[in-house]
Design a protein around this motif. Structure first.
Motif, PDB file in Angstrom:
ATOM      1  N   ILE A 160      13.029 108.658 -46.956  1.00  0.00           N
ATOM      2  CA  ILE A 160      14.913 107.877 -47.205  1.00  0.00           C
ATOM      3  C   ILE A 160      15.459 108.661 -46.753  1.00  0.00           C
ATOM      4  N   ALA A 161      16.170 110.537 -47.075  1.00  0.00           N
ATOM      5  CA  ALA A 161      16.759 110.666 -46.444  1.00  0.00           C
ATOM      6  C   ALA A 161      17.523 110.679 -44.793  1.00  0.00           C
ATOM      7  N   THR A 162      16.358 110.369 -43.869  1.00  0.00           N
ATOM      8  CA  THR A 162      16.690 110.013 -42.499  1.00  0.00           C
ATOM      9  C   THR A 162      16.889 108.549 -42.803  1.00  0.00           C
ATOM     10  N   ASP A 163      15.996 107.385 -43.604  1.00  0.00           N
ATOM     11  CA  ASP A 163      17.219 105.853 -43.481  1.00  0.00           C
ATOM     12  C   ASP A 163      18.284 106.369 -43.717  1.00  0.00           C
ATOM     13  N   LEU A 164      18.758 106.795 -44.492  1.00  0.00           N
ATOM     14  CA  LEU A 164      20.047 106.524 -45.498  1.00  0.00           C
ATOM     15  C   LEU A 164      20.911 107.367 -44.238  1.00  0.00           C
ATOM     16  N   SER A 168      29.524 108.859 -50.148  1.00  0.00           N
ATOM     17  CA  SER A 168      30.489 109.812 -50.851  1.00  0.00           C
ATOM     18  C   SER A 168      29.857 110.677 -51.200  1.00  0.00           C
ATOM     19  N   PRO A 169      30.620 111.656 -50.957  1.00  0.00           N
ATOM     20  CA  PRO A 169      30.638 113.255 -51.036  1.00  0.00           C
ATOM     21  C   PRO A 169      29.310 112.743 -52.597  1.00  0.00           C
ATOM     22  N   ALA A 170      29.178 111.831 -53.594  1.00  0.00           N
ATOM     23  CA  ALA A 170      27.702 112.457 -54.583  1.00  0.00           C
ATOM     24  C   ALA A 170      27.614 111.754 -54.189  1.00  0.00           C
ATOM     25  N   ASN A 171      27.267 111.092 -53.427  1.00  0.00           N
ATOM     26  CA  ASN A 171      26.314 110.121 -52.445  1.00  0.00           C
ATOM     27  C   ASN A 171      25.072 111.681 -51.978  1.00  0.00           C
ATOM     28  N   ARG A 172      26.254 112.403 -50.882  1.00  0.00           N
ATOM     29  CA  ARG A 172      25.854 113.218 -50.033  1.00  0.00           C
ATOM     30  C   ARG A 172      25.102 114.280 -51.298  1.00  0.00           C
ATOM     31  N   ALA A 173      25.541 115.167 -52.068  1.00  0.00           N
ATOM     32  CA  ALA A 173      25.341 115.724 -53.092  1.00  0.00           C
ATOM     33  C   ALA A 173      24.377 115.539 -53.402  1.00  0.00           C
ATOM     34  N   ASP A 174      23.643 114.189 -53.243  1.00  0.00           N
ATOM     35  CA  ASP A 174      21.886 113.899 -54.396  1.00  0.00           C
ATOM     36  C   ASP A 174      21.413 113.751 -53.217  1.00  0.00           C
ATOM     37  N   MET A 175      21.701 113.571 -52.182  1.00  0.00           N
ATOM     38  CA  MET A 175      20.850 114.020 -51.242  1.00  0.00           C
ATOM     39  C   MET A 175      20.332 115.255 -50.548  1.00  0.00           C
ATOM     40  N   HIS A 176      21.629 116.227 -50.665  1.00  0.00           N
ATOM     41  CA  HIS A 176      20.457 117.679 -50.451  1.00  0.00           C
ATOM     42  C   HIS A 176      19.463 117.618 -51.790  1.00  0.00           C
ATOM     43  N   ALA A 177      20.576 117.414 -53.208  1.00  0.00           N
ATOM     44  CA  ALA A 177      19.553 118.293 -54.377  1.00  0.00           C
ATOM     45  C   ALA A 177      17.822 117.333 -54.068  1.00  0.00           C
ATOM     46  N   LEU A 209      16.249 117.010 -51.400  1.00  0.00           N
ATOM     47  CA  LEU A 209      15.503 117.819 -49.629  1.00  0.00           C
ATOM     48  C   LEU A 209      15.422 118.965 -51.029  1.00  0.00           C
ATOM     49  N   ASN A 210      16.372 119.620 -51.045  1.00  0.00           N
ATOM     50  CA  ASN A 210      16.180 120.815 -51.473  1.00  0.00           C
ATOM     51  C   ASN A 210      15.223 121.464 -52.728  1.00  0.00           C
ATOM     52  N   SER A 211      16.024 120.999 -54.258  1.00  0.00           N
ATOM     53  CA  SER A 211      14.929 120.647 -54.708  1.00  0.00           C
ATOM     54  C   SER A 211      14.050 120.082 -55.792  1.00  0.00           C
ATOM     55  N   SER A 212      13.994 119.323 -54.472  1.00  0.00           N
ATOM     56  CA  SER A 212      12.856 118.043 -55.257  1.00  0.00           C
ATOM     57  C   SER A 212      13.642 116.981 -56.514  1.00  0.00           C
ATOM     58  N   ASP A 213      15.095 117.320 -56.372  1.00  0.00           N
ATOM     59  CA  ASP A 213      15.527 116.583 -57.941  1.00  0.00           C
ATOM     60  C   ASP A 213      15.424 115.168 -58.338  1.00  0.00           C
ATOM     61  N   LEU A 238       2.861 110.290 -42.087  1.00  0.00           N
ATOM     62  CA  LEU A 238       3.558 111.468 -42.625  1.00  0.00           C
ATOM     63  C   LEU A 238       3.717 112.001 -41.586  1.00  0.00           C
ATOM     64  N   ALA A 239       2.706 112.614 -40.708  1.00  0.00           N
ATOM     65  CA  ALA A 239       3.577 113.711 -39.561  1.00  0.00           C
ATOM     66  C   ALA A 239       4.123 112.614 -38.537  1.00  0.00           C
ATOM     67  N   ARG A 240       4.094 111.509 -38.256  1.00  0.00           N
ATOM     68  CA  ARG A 240       4.768 110.535 -37.426  1.00  0.00           C
ATOM     69  C   ARG A 240       6.290 111.132 -37.795  1.00  0.00           C
ATOM     70  N   LEU A 241       6.369 110.163 -39.696  1.00  0.00           N
ATOM     71  CA  LEU A 241       7.827 110.320 -39.835  1.00  0.00           C
ATOM     72  C   LEU A 241       8.342 111.676 -39.618  1.00  0.00           C
ATOM     73  N   VAL A 242       7.625 113.120 -40.035  1.00  0.00           N
ATOM     74  CA  VAL A 242       8.218 114.035 -39.731  1.00  0.00           C
ATOM     75  C   VAL A 242       8.842 114.096 -37.768  1.00  0.00           C
ATOM     76  N   ASP A 243       7.764 114.178 -37.288  1.00  0.00           N
ATOM     77  CA  ASP A 243       8.111 113.938 -35.493  1.00  0.00           C
ATOM     78  C   ASP A 243       9.416 113.130 -35.281  1.00  0.00           C
ATOM     79  N   TYR A 244       9.080 111.694 -35.880  1.00  0.00           N
ATOM     80  CA  TYR A 244      10.233 110.966 -36.126  1.00  0.00           C
ATOM     81  C   TYR A 244      11.572 111.748 -36.355  1.00  0.00           C
ATOM     82  N   VAL A 245      11.870 112.707 -37.223  1.00  0.00           N
ATOM     83  CA  VAL A 245      12.652 113.266 -37.448  1.00  0.00           C
ATOM     84  C   VAL A 245      13.240 114.166 -36.382  1.00  0.00           C
ATOM     85  N   LEU A 246      11.991 114.923 -35.674  1.00  0.00           N
ATOM     86  CA  LEU A 246      12.058 115.871 -34.637  1.00  0.00           C
ATOM     87  C   LEU A 246      12.336 115.317 -33.493  1.00  0.00           C
TER      88      LEU A 246
END
Length: 274
Positions: free
Chosen positions: A89-93, A105-114, A116-120, A174-182
């Protein structure tokens, strides 16, 4: 682990572990040479250990220097993704922001951090319903470009379809997803995602994050109680310049709970690269 049981299991499953040399190397040699040489044997040992644990575990490792992919017998078995899909989701955004298709928006970016960071989950819901489109299909259509070709949203669990929380995929995808990110995201987006995966909250620091700190591991974990039993998954990277991509998915299949799965996934990661 019981060494005698491990030895017997290792003999039984050794033939099931395959190594496939695939795409060309992504980068020049970076070190971690000994681990790379040992990977086939390490995967056999990790798979043997997992065979002594509840449920079944799928394992995939990509060596981004040699281009080799190492996979166990469950690498193509679909499992509930749980929160691992939040990395997609984060990669696509971030990709859509780059293309000019959306603005965060700043609120969207705060949600993206949450997310990824705490799996909110609530933060993830807000992002999903804001950016999945009126048919809720936009994310799923985009995910295929990340190598998630086996991803299958599951019907019947919510009035919304598809929904991020009810999807199945394979460790190989999911390994391919991580490889795509990198390898294929824009450098600034890549740095952001790597930083988030390395800096996850304390309750996310198992699985790949249980590896030694000198390997600079990062992960996106996912855990949940699903139809058919608990799942405990960890996807991410470790090594110099994120040399090794790892995906581990433990479907406990009603044979154990999340605490057991956490032990399994963490020990598998250490058997592979620790």
């Amino acid at each position: 682990m019981i060494r005698t049981a491990l030895a017997a299991a290792l003999s039984a499953v050794a033939a099931s572990v395959v190594a496939v040399t695939g795409a060309p190397a992504h980068a020049a040699p970076l070190g971690d040479t000994a681990r790379a040489v040992e990977l086939p044997g390490r995967l056999t040992a990790a798979d043997a250990y997992a065979a002594t644990r509840p449920g079944h575990t799928g394992i995939v490792v990509i060596d981004r220097v040699t281009g080799a992919t190492y996979a166990d017998r469950n690498a193509d078995t679909p499992v509930w993704t749980a929160s691992t899909i939040k990395l997609a989701i984060a990669t696509d955004l971030l990709n859509r922001v780059r293309s000019g298709a959306i603005t965060l928006s700043p609120a969207n970016r705060a949600d993206m951090h949450a997310m990824l960071n705490s799996s909110d989950d609530e933060a993830t819901d807000r992002l999903w319903f804001a950016f999945a489109g009126p048919d809720h299909q936009t994310f799923n259509r985009d995910f295929r470009a990340f190598g998630m070709t086996s991803l299958a949203p599951q019907r019947g669990f919510t009035e919304f379809y598809p929904y991020w929380g009810f999807q199945k995929d394979t460790p190989r995808d999911l390994a391919r997803l991580v490889d795509y990110v990198l390898t294929r995201t824009a450098p600034a987006d890549r740095a952001y995602l790597i930083g988030e995966m390395r800096g996850v909250a304390p309750d996310q620091q198992w699985g790949i994050k249980s590896l030694p700190a000198n390997l600079a591991p990062g992960n996106k974990n996912g855990w949940s109680d699903e139809q058919g039993g608990s799942v405990m998954n960890s996807i991410g990277f470790a090594g110099d310049n994120q040399r090794f991509v790892v995906a581990i998915m433990n479907n406990l299949a009603g044979q154990g709970g999340q605490a057991q799965g956490k032990v399994t996934v963490s020990q598998v990661a250490r058997d592979l690269l620790g």
